[in-house]
Design an enzyme around this catalytic site. Structure first.
Site, PDB file in Angstrom:
ATOM      1  N   LYS A  56       0.800  -1.220   0.000  1.00 28.38           N
ATOM      2  CA  LYS A  56       0.000   0.000   0.000  1.00 28.38           C
ATOM      3  C   LYS A  56       0.838   1.279   0.000  1.00 28.38           C
ATOM      4  CE  LYS A  56      -3.671  -0.031  -0.344  1.00 28.38           C
ATOM      5  NZ  LYS A  56      -4.936  -0.373  -1.062  1.00 28.38           N
TER       6      LYS A  56
HETATM    7  N1  PMP Z   1      -3.098  -7.456   1.650  1.00 30.76           N
HETATM    8  C1  PMP Z   1      -3.035  -6.593   2.676  1.00 30.76           C
HETATM    9  C2  PMP Z   1      -2.407  -7.043   3.954  1.00 30.76           C
HETATM   10  C3  PMP Z   1      -3.576  -5.297   2.547  1.00 30.76           C
HETATM   11  O1  PMP Z   1      -3.530  -4.442   3.577  1.00 30.76           O
HETATM   12  C4  PMP Z   1      -4.177  -4.932   1.316  1.00 30.76           C
HETATM   13  C5  PMP Z   1      -4.757  -3.553   1.151  1.00 30.76           C
HETATM   14  N2  PMP Z   1      -5.921  -3.300   1.867  1.00 30.76           N
HETATM   15  C6  PMP Z   1      -4.237  -5.864   0.281  1.00 30.76           C
HETATM   16  C7  PMP Z   1      -3.671  -7.117   0.484  1.00 30.76           C
HETATM   17  C8  PMP Z   1      -4.973  -5.616  -1.012  1.00 30.76           C
HETATM   18  O2  PMP Z   1      -4.533  -4.543  -1.775  1.00 30.76           O
HETATM   19  P1  PMP Z   1      -5.512  -3.664  -2.646  1.00 30.76           P
HETATM   20  O3  PMP Z   1      -6.176  -2.661  -1.734  1.00 30.76           O
HETATM   21  O4  PMP Z   1      -4.632  -3.005  -3.642  1.00 30.76           O
HETATM   22  O5  PMP Z   1      -6.533  -4.556  -3.291  1.00 30.76           O
END
Ligand code: PMP
Length: 347
Positions: A56
């Site tokens: 992120k």
């Molecule tokens: N894994 C974790 C631990 C996350 O914090 C996030 C983001 N919320 C994601 C995966 C998924 O990423 P995205 O928001 O880009 O779908």
């Protein structure tokens, strides 16, 4: 096996101009045991090595730079966001580096490592009870209201602000394509906001429309239903995975071609989490393990010879009190017990 091309690998001792320029250019790690077991090349993008510790960081930087360019974020302003943690950490640190305050609204169900970590990093943290998205007291909706009330406040809106996926389109996608020397055949990722999956998918499909893009969904989320059936009505079951598990089609997901979706149960993801730790030395989150389960499932389905990449989202150090706590695992009925990779048969 793919041979890394030295001219494409970050040179030893490369320097960066501060925190923000240190985001990205993460290594792509070959997962040896899974590659050998499947006859494919399975690679994990080491997003846990970003300076804020997760995938992120890229979205946080992309959103802040976009808001600066549009004038939505003014000098000395306050970044406000509803986040399960990692976006908040990215925003707090990018904010510190670029001179902004940060207010984070987070569900109180998130791990204490993330909540306390955010406070330690200087964010103002407001915890709220977990409520469904349609509820006006849902953390995302609360964050929007908070942003409106703060003078010079800017709502990052990671779910529907496409600067999120643009960051992945411009950085993570090209990096993966280059690191696999243009030979990638499949990409798998889970969905929180969808920024990672969508941004990378948009880039990869432009390079080669035959690259298979797969969403790996935990139970309780509706992305599997959306991809397979065209609606978000099926979201049965549950998952302890943090940061993923989306129930609606966010703006970041709109218009993206996703070829297939898998549902990955927590018990198999937990076996993978401990396999990655004990056999590969990779200490990760459950979303990372769900991603790798998806990559292994694609490897099995498509057969040997594929080159598959996925995302290692963040480090296990954010989940020591949960995923790596035997009491917590026992309480949840998720204690892993595989001796080897035999659990792949159940994927
Ligand atoms: N894994 C974790 C631990 C996350 O914090 C996030 C983001 N919320 C994601 C995966 C998924 O990423 P995205 O928001 O880009 O779908």
């Amino acid at each position: 096996m793919l041979k890394p091309d030295p001219s494409r690998v970050a040179p030893f001792g490369f320097v960066t101009d501060g925190f923000c320029q240190t985001i990205g250019r993460t290594p792509l790690i070959r997962l040896h045991k899974l590659s050998e077991a499947t006859g494919c090349e399975i690679w994990g993008k080491a997003e846990f090595l970003n300076p804020g510790g997760s995938v992120k960081d890229r979205a946080a930087l992309g959103i802040v730079l976009d808001a600066e360019a549009s004038g939505a974020l003014q000098a000395g302003g306050t970044i406000v966001e509803g986040t399960a943690g990692n976006t908040g950490i990215g925003l707090a640190l990018v904010g510190n580096a670029r001179g902004y305050h940060t207010v984070i609204v987070i569900p109180e169900t998130q791990s204490k490592e993330k909540i306390e970590g955010l406070r330690a990093m200087g964010a103002e943290v407001r915890t709220v009870p977990e409520k469904p998205y349609k509820d006006p007291d849902n953390y995302i909706r609360v964050s929007q209201r908070v942003a409106e009330q703060i003078p010079n406040g800017f709502w990052a809106n990671q779910f529907d602000n496409v600067a999120n996926r643009l960051a992945h389109y411009e950085s993570t996608g090209p990096e993966i394509w280059e690191q696999t020397l243009g030979r990638l055949t499949g990409f798998v990722a889970s969905v929180g906001t969808g920024g990672t999956l969508a941004g990378i998918a948009l880039y990869l499909k432009e390079q080669n429309p035959d690259v298979k893009v797969i969403a790996a969904d935990p139970y309780g989320a509706a992305i599997w239903s959306w991809v397979k059936l065209g609606h978000t009505d099926i979201h049965d079951g549950d998952s302890v995975a943090e940061g993923i598990g989306q129930g609606r089609v966010t703006k970041n997901l709109e218009g993206v071609k996703i070829d297939d979706a898998y549902r990955i149960p927590d018990d198999l993801a937990m076996e993978m989490l401990y396999h990655l730790l004990h056999a590969e030395g990779l200490f990760l989150s459950l979303s990372s393990a769900i991603n790798v389960c998806g990559a292994a499932k694609l490897a099995k389905e498509g057969g040997p010879g594929q080159v598959i990449a996925t995302i290692l989202c963040d480090s296990g150090s954010r989940y020591v009190s949960r995923l790596y706590n035997p009491h917590w695992l026992q309480e949840k009925g998720l204690t892993p017990n595989a001796k080897g990779l035999e659990f792949l048969d159940r994927l």
